[in-house]
Write a protein that holds these residues in place. Structure first.
Motif, PDB file in Angstrom:
ATOM      1  N   ARG A 425      10.082  41.778  63.857  1.00  0.00           N
ATOM      2  CA  ARG A 425      10.720  42.706  64.789  1.00  0.00           C
ATOM      3  C   ARG A 425      10.457  42.283  66.230  1.00  0.00           C
ATOM      4  O   ARG A 425      11.355  42.359  67.078  1.00  0.00           O
ATOM      5  CB  ARG A 425      10.212  44.119  64.551  1.00  0.00           C
ATOM      6  N   ARG A 426       9.231  41.841  66.548  1.00  0.00           N
ATOM      7  CA  ARG A 426       8.929  41.423  67.919  1.00  0.00           C
ATOM      8  C   ARG A 426       9.801  40.236  68.321  1.00  0.00           C
ATOM      9  O   ARG A 426      10.307  40.195  69.441  1.00  0.00           O
ATOM     10  CB  ARG A 426       7.451  41.081  68.049  1.00  0.00           C
ATOM     11  N   TRP A 427       9.974  39.290  67.423  1.00  0.00           N
ATOM     12  CA  TRP A 427      10.799  38.124  67.738  1.00  0.00           C
ATOM     13  C   TRP A 427      12.265  38.513  67.930  1.00  0.00           C
ATOM     14  O   TRP A 427      12.911  38.078  68.884  1.00  0.00           O
ATOM     15  CB  TRP A 427      10.663  37.077  66.630  1.00  0.00           C
ATOM     16  N   LEU A 428      12.780  39.324  67.016  1.00  0.00           N
ATOM     17  CA  LEU A 428      14.176  39.745  67.135  1.00  0.00           C
ATOM     18  C   LEU A 428      14.394  40.641  68.360  1.00  0.00           C
ATOM     19  O   LEU A 428      15.443  40.570  69.003  1.00  0.00           O
ATOM     20  CB  LEU A 428      14.611  40.470  65.866  1.00  0.00           C
ATOM     21  N   ALA A 429      13.401  41.464  68.682  1.00  0.00           N
ATOM     22  CA  ALA A 429      13.522  42.318  69.867  1.00  0.00           C
ATOM     23  C   ALA A 429      13.554  41.475  71.140  1.00  0.00           C
ATOM     24  O   ALA A 429      14.282  41.798  72.089  1.00  0.00           O
ATOM     25  CB  ALA A 429      12.371  43.310  69.918  1.00  0.00           C
ATOM     26  N   TYR A 430      12.772  40.397  71.172  1.00  0.00           N
ATOM     27  CA  TYR A 430      12.813  39.517  72.355  1.00  0.00           C
ATOM     28  C   TYR A 430      14.201  38.894  72.514  1.00  0.00           C
ATOM     29  O   TYR A 430      14.756  38.864  73.613  1.00  0.00           O
ATOM     30  CB  TYR A 430      11.760  38.415  72.231  1.00  0.00           C
ATOM     31  N   LEU A 431      14.771  38.414  71.408  1.00  0.00           N
ATOM     32  CA  LEU A 431      16.119  37.859  71.483  1.00  0.00           C
ATOM     33  C   LEU A 431      17.120  38.918  71.937  1.00  0.00           C
ATOM     34  O   LEU A 431      18.005  38.650  72.756  1.00  0.00           O
ATOM     35  CB  LEU A 431      16.531  37.304  70.121  1.00  0.00           C
ATOM     36  N   ALA A 432      16.991  40.127  71.383  1.00  0.00           N
ATOM     37  CA  ALA A 432      17.915  41.203  71.753  1.00  0.00           C
ATOM     38  C   ALA A 432      17.811  41.523  73.243  1.00  0.00           C
ATOM     39  O   ALA A 432      18.828  41.747  73.911  1.00  0.00           O
ATOM     40  CB  ALA A 432      17.631  42.446  70.917  1.00  0.00           C
ATOM     41  N   ARG A 433      16.587  41.549  73.776  1.00  0.00           N
ATOM     42  CA  ARG A 433      16.417  41.841  75.205  1.00  0.00           C
ATOM     43  C   ARG A 433      17.024  40.748  76.076  1.00  0.00           C
ATOM     44  O   ARG A 433      17.678  41.032  77.090  1.00  0.00           O
ATOM     45  CB  ARG A 433      14.933  42.016  75.541  1.00  0.00           C
ATOM     46  N   THR A 434      16.808  39.482  75.704  1.00  0.00           N
ATOM     47  CA  THR A 434      17.344  38.391  76.522  1.00  0.00           C
ATOM     48  C   THR A 434      18.869  38.324  76.446  1.00  0.00           C
ATOM     49  O   THR A 434      19.520  37.891  77.398  1.00  0.00           O
ATOM     50  CB  THR A 434      16.758  37.045  76.076  1.00  0.00           C
ATOM     51  N   MET A 435      19.436  38.749  75.318  1.00  0.00           N
ATOM     52  CA  MET A 435      20.901  38.772  75.211  1.00  0.00           C
ATOM     53  C   MET A 435      21.490  39.964  75.961  1.00  0.00           C
ATOM     54  O   MET A 435      22.568  39.873  76.548  1.00  0.00           O
ATOM     55  CB  MET A 435      21.313  38.817  73.742  1.00  0.00           C
ATOM     56  N   PHE A 707      22.460  47.778  66.481  1.00  0.00           N
ATOM     57  CA  PHE A 707      21.143  47.275  66.076  1.00  0.00           C
ATOM     58  C   PHE A 707      20.542  46.429  67.194  1.00  0.00           C
ATOM     59  O   PHE A 707      19.347  46.541  67.500  1.00  0.00           O
ATOM     60  CB  PHE A 707      21.286  46.463  64.794  1.00  0.00           C
ATOM     61  N   GLN A 708      21.352  45.601  67.841  1.00  0.00           N
ATOM     62  CA  GLN A 708      20.871  44.828  68.984  1.00  0.00           C
ATOM     63  C   GLN A 708      20.417  45.752  70.102  1.00  0.00           C
ATOM     64  O   GLN A 708      19.353  45.562  70.700  1.00  0.00           O
ATOM     65  CB  GLN A 708      21.966  43.890  69.498  1.00  0.00           C
ATOM     66  N   ASP A 709      21.220  46.779  70.409  1.00  0.00           N
ATOM     67  CA  ASP A 709      20.850  47.715  71.476  1.00  0.00           C
ATOM     68  C   ASP A 709      19.563  48.449  71.135  1.00  0.00           C
ATOM     69  O   ASP A 709      18.727  48.701  72.020  1.00  0.00           O
ATOM     70  CB  ASP A 709      21.982  48.715  71.703  1.00  0.00           C
ATOM     71  N   HIS A 710      19.392  48.800  69.863  1.00  0.00           N
ATOM     72  CA  HIS A 710      18.179  49.504  69.455  1.00  0.00           C
ATOM     73  C   HIS A 710      16.950  48.622  69.647  1.00  0.00           C
ATOM     74  O   HIS A 710      15.922  49.080  70.179  1.00  0.00           O
ATOM     75  CB  HIS A 710      18.299  49.922  67.990  1.00  0.00           C
ATOM     76  N   LEU A 711      17.030  47.358  69.250  1.00  0.00           N
ATOM     77  CA  LEU A 711      15.892  46.448  69.412  1.00  0.00           C
ATOM     78  C   LEU A 711      15.658  46.114  70.879  1.00  0.00           C
ATOM     79  O   LEU A 711      14.511  45.952  71.308  1.00  0.00           O
ATOM     80  CB  LEU A 711      16.129  45.165  68.616  1.00  0.00           C
ATOM     81  N   ALA A 712      16.735  45.994  71.652  1.00  0.00           N
ATOM     82  CA  ALA A 712      16.583  45.669  73.071  1.00  0.00           C
ATOM     83  C   ALA A 712      15.846  46.758  73.834  1.00  0.00           C
ATOM     84  O   ALA A 712      15.276  46.496  74.900  1.00  0.00           O
ATOM     85  CB  ALA A 712      17.953  45.429  73.697  1.00  0.00           C
ATOM     86  N   ALA A 713      15.860  47.977  73.287  1.00  0.00           N
ATOM     87  CA  ALA A 713      15.154  49.079  73.936  1.00  0.00           C
ATOM     88  C   ALA A 713      13.651  49.036  73.699  1.00  0.00           C
ATOM     89  O   ALA A 713      12.903  49.804  74.326  1.00  0.00           O
ATOM     90  CB  ALA A 713      15.712  50.420  73.450  1.00  0.00           C
ATOM     91  N   ASP A 714      13.176  48.169  72.798  1.00  0.00           N
ATOM     92  CA  ASP A 714      11.728  48.033  72.587  1.00  0.00           C
ATOM     93  C   ASP A 714      11.072  47.546  73.871  1.00  0.00           C
ATOM     94  O   ASP A 714      11.556  46.599  74.509  1.00  0.00           O
ATOM     95  CB  ASP A 714      11.435  47.028  71.470  1.00  0.00           C
ATOM     96  N   PRO A 715       9.962  48.146  74.271  1.00  0.00           N
ATOM     97  CA  PRO A 715       9.291  47.664  75.490  1.00  0.00           C
ATOM     98  C   PRO A 715       8.688  46.289  75.249  1.00  0.00           C
ATOM     99  O   PRO A 715       8.204  45.990  74.159  1.00  0.00           O
ATOM    100  CB  PRO A 715       8.195  48.716  75.725  1.00  0.00           C
ATOM    101  N   PRO A 716       8.741  45.407  76.254  1.00  0.00           N
ATOM    102  CA  PRO A 716       8.134  44.083  76.091  1.00  0.00           C
ATOM    103  C   PRO A 716       6.638  44.211  75.824  1.00  0.00           C
ATOM    104  O   PRO A 716       5.977  45.134  76.333  1.00  0.00           O
ATOM    105  CB  PRO A 716       8.390  43.397  77.438  1.00  0.00           C
ATOM    106  N   PRO A 717       6.066  43.314  75.018  1.00  0.00           N
ATOM    107  CA  PRO A 717       4.622  43.376  74.754  1.00  0.00           C
ATOM    108  C   PRO A 717       3.831  43.111  76.020  1.00  0.00           C
ATOM    109  O   PRO A 717       4.277  42.375  76.902  1.00  0.00           O
ATOM    110  CB  PRO A 717       4.404  42.276  73.709  1.00  0.00           C
ATOM    111  N   ARG A 718       2.664  43.706  76.112  1.00  0.00           N
ATOM    112  CA  ARG A 718       1.835  43.533  77.295  1.00  0.00           C
ATOM    113  C   ARG A 718       1.254  42.133  77.305  1.00  0.00           C
ATOM    114  O   ARG A 718       0.891  41.602  76.272  1.00  0.00           O
ATOM    115  CB  ARG A 718       0.698  44.565  77.295  1.00  0.00           C
TER     116      ARG A 718
END
Length: 718
Positions: A425-435, A707-718
């Motif tokens: 999920r962390r990896w996919l969320a990073y891709l979603a945020r950058t896209m 699904f991309q929008d949902h993952l993109a909303a994850d806050p970046p890891p500290r």
């Protein structure tokens, strides 16, 4: 877009010719400036004359290669054959992708589609369906919709709908049904689905220009030598393609309007078209463009009724329903029409009212064998958005748990490696945020192209370029300096080597490799022997010319005999390597449609082949030349070291397609930062097999935009 193989070779030939003329003039000028200037100049002029004779004699060989490589114009028989080839590739492509998306398991969701009532977004009915009433069709009876589409005066269809209503799924179903029934009328155009977000109307003002460009990249079989040159462009220009343009809403508003205008300017009387878009975005695009799509019928979906949703979920359950499902389905069938008061039945019915919601419920609660009781808990979900978010949260761990790894190639739904759900999920969320939030203010995108990773993530900065150039320059400089130093002295050799290394390093650092498009490599020899012979012959011509120029330049700086030996040996080796690489970039008509993993593997194969071939060829040639000059043992050691360094640097950074190098640098940096796995493409391939991603040609997309929008909303890891 990938450029046609060989353009870099012709550029190299041009610059070699220019460098040769400058070098010859400089050589004669240097001779005239000495004490015996006239005599030395005359000798050098004779040498230049002899050297010039060789390329002149080789010109007929080059002309023969051009004539033998030239292909005749396009005939109707060749067009028919190319259409059959393309239809087979598209059919196989979407048959595989439909299995990955479980579109036919057990049957398509029964979404009702009707002609829109919004007159502002659709042309006059008489322009597309004269004498025909309002269109109504169901996605579980795609044959009926296909028949109605074929009966239209002009076959142009716009599929609108809100998020998750099944627009792309319906487009895929139409493509598959049109291909499956194409045998009844082979003259029909071949339907090809493409993400419209990749269309730049400034670069390609007309639809058919862009179609030809995309076909050339996504279906390399159309570039096979047994088909005429420019077959992809010919198919597009002559109306043999039915473009299915998916995701108009994913473009920025100004580009959406530009696409509407470009389509109306491009479409002739018989041209066919299918477009998908979200309703609100399409309405704004039409309003901004000041016109609707000419002669296009517009359809929209009706919400899936609670009864239909319950019937679909029941068909997905085992014959003996697990505990809790009978009550869940009963509540769903009798759900009220409003979600007021947080009624769990109404919330469940609202989520199940779209194709996306039904798919999520099936994956998480039926395939995942989860207890459905929480779905009826009055205090669990405050509304449809909360329930949908809960389903998205459970999607990754459910799919990873229920689909363990398998190495069986006949099982496309199982990943090849085991993944930790949290890490995935962390990896996919990073891709979603950058896209969703790309750097430099670029517009958001739904498409992930692996060769644009460096640009999408801003992982190759100016500093990175300088470091890469410095490393390459030092390696090349020291290796060349050692080799040349054995012949003329260590100090002079190091000076020459470092100068050469600086030039190679600068070209590597400031080159275009971070933004290169992927290439293609076909290493099968069967049936391609004559093509290999032609490519090697042309490579020898170019290599000999290149070797003469390098030899004279090296001889001027060191010893003429040494320089000519090094130049000719290196040039011939480079020429053979060039011919071999040129041959590998020619596809066959049996090539499959380009998929993301296939595109990555092909470019990796091309880069490894080019690097290895140039490295070995230049290394052995350079080593032999140095060895014959200063002694075989020491010369071979130093020469091979220098040649390998130059060859490897040349193979990695020179050419049309260096996308794999940029991918390696980007994934290394992103993996060190913990954003992505080091083996990114195998991970994305597993995510595709799991159903988290979908593939459209060489591009990955998240299974659903929401699904991309949902993952993109994850806050970046500290």
């Amino acid at each position: 877009m990938a450029r046609r193989g060989g353009s870099w070779l012709y550029a190299l030939t041009w610059w070699v010719g220019v460098a040769g003329v400058v070098g010859f003039l400089a050589l004669i000028g240097w001779g005239l400036s000495g004490e015996d200037g006239l005599q030395t100049g005359a000798n050098l002029a004779q040498l230049v004359g002899v050297v010039l004779v060789v390329p002149t004699l080789l010109v007929p060989l080059w002309l023969w290669w051009r004539r033998s490589s030239a292909r005749p114009g396009v005939t109707s028989e060749q067009v028919s054959h190319a259409k059959d080839v393309l239809a087979g590739l598209v059919e196989q492509q979407w048959k595989t992708e439909a299995r990955m998306r479980s579109l036919d398991d057990p049957d398509p969701i029964a979404v009702i589609w009707q002609q829109t009532a919004a007159v502002a977004v659709m042309d006059h009915p008489a322009n597309f369906t004269p004498g025909v009433g309002r269109l109504t069709a169901s996605s579980d009876d795609i044959a009926d919709l296909t028949g109605k589409f074929r009966s239209m005066h002009r076959r142009r269809l716009v599929i609108l709908g809100a998020a998750g209503t099944g627009k792309t799924t319906l487009a895929v179903q139409l493509v598959r049904e049109l291909l499956a029934t194409r045998a009844e009328n082979p003259s029909e155009p071949v339907p090809v689905l493409m993400p419209v977000a990749s269309w730049d109307t400034a670069a390609f003002p007309h639809l058919h220009q862009w179609l030809g460009f995309r076909l050339d990249q996504d279906y390399p079989a159309l570039r096979a030598p047994d088909l005429p040159a420019g077959m992809a462009e010919a198919l597009a220009d002559r109306g043999h393609i039915l473009p299915v343009l998916d995701g108009l809403d994913e473009l920025p508003p100004a580009r959406q309007q530009a696409v509407i205008v470009a389509l109306n300017r491009s479409l002739a009387d018989a041209d066919q078209l299918i477009v998908t878009s979200r309703t609100a975005e399409f309405s704004r695009a039409v309003d901004g463009a000041g016109d609707v799509l000419t002669s296009a019928l517009v359809i929209e979906p009706q919400p899936v009724t609670p009864t239909t949703a319950a019937a679909y979920l029941e068909r997905c359950l085992p014959p003996e329903s697990p505990a809790g499902w009978e009550q869940t389905l009963s509540v769903l069938r009798t759900a009220p029409s409003t979600t007021a008061g947080r009624d769990p039945g109404a919330t469940l019915a609202a989520v199940a009212g779209t194709a996306l919601g039904l798919w999520l419920l099936r994956v998480v609660y039926i395939d995942g064998r989860a207890d459905p009781a929480p779905l009826l808990n009055p205090g669990r979900f405050s509304g449809p958005d909360q329930l949908r978010g809960h389903l998205f949260d459970q999607l990754i761990p459910t799919l990873i748990t229920t689909r363990p790894p398998s190495t069986d190639p006949a099982d496309p739904f199982r990943p090849r490696r085991r993944h930790d759900p949290g890490q995935a999920r962390r990896w996919l969320a990073y891709l979603a945020r950058t896209m969703t939030h790309p750097p430099y203010g670029s517009p958001p995108t739904r498409d992930f192209a692996w060769w644009r990773l460096a640009q999408t993530t801003d992982s190759i900065t100016t500093t990175t370029r300088l470091v890469v150039g410095l490393v390459v320059g030092l390696v090349v400089g020291l290796a060349v300096g050692l080799a040349v130093g054995l012949a003329v002295g260590l100090v002079a050799g190091l000076a020459v080597g470092l100068a050469a290394g600086l030039a190679v390093g600068l070209s590597s650092g400031v080159g275009s490799w971070p933004s290169e498009e992927p290439g293609f490599a076909n290493l099968r020899l069967q049936g391609r022997g004559s093509l290999l012979a032609r490519r090697l012959a042309f490579g020898l011509v170019v290599g000999l010319m290149f070797g003469l120029v390098v030899g004279l330049a090296t001889g001027l700086a060191t010893v003429l005999a040494f320089g000519l030996a090094v130049g000719l040996a290196t040039g011939l080796a480079v020429g053979l390597a060039v011919g071999l690489v040129e041959w590998a970039e020619v596809p066959a008509t049996t090539e499959h449609a380009t998929a993301p993993m296939a595109s990555w593997r092909a470019d990796r194969a091309l880069n490894l082949m080019r690097t290895t071939t140039f490295g070995l060829a230049v290394g052995l040639a350079f080593g032999l030349a140095v060895g014959l000059t200063v002694g075989l043992a020491a010369g071979l050691a130093g020469g091979i070291a220098g040649g390998l360094a130059v060859g490897l640097a040349f193979g990695l950074t020179i050419g049309d397609h260096c996308a794999w190098l940029a991918y390696l640098v980007a994934t290394y940096r992103l993996a060190r930062a913990g954003h992505l796995p080091r083996t990114l493409m195998p991970f994305l391939d597993d995510a595709h097999r799991l159903g988290l991603l979908r593939a459209v040609g060489p591009i990955y997309q998240f299974r659903h935009a929401e699904f991309q929008d949902h993952l993109a909303a994850d806050p970046p890891p500290r």
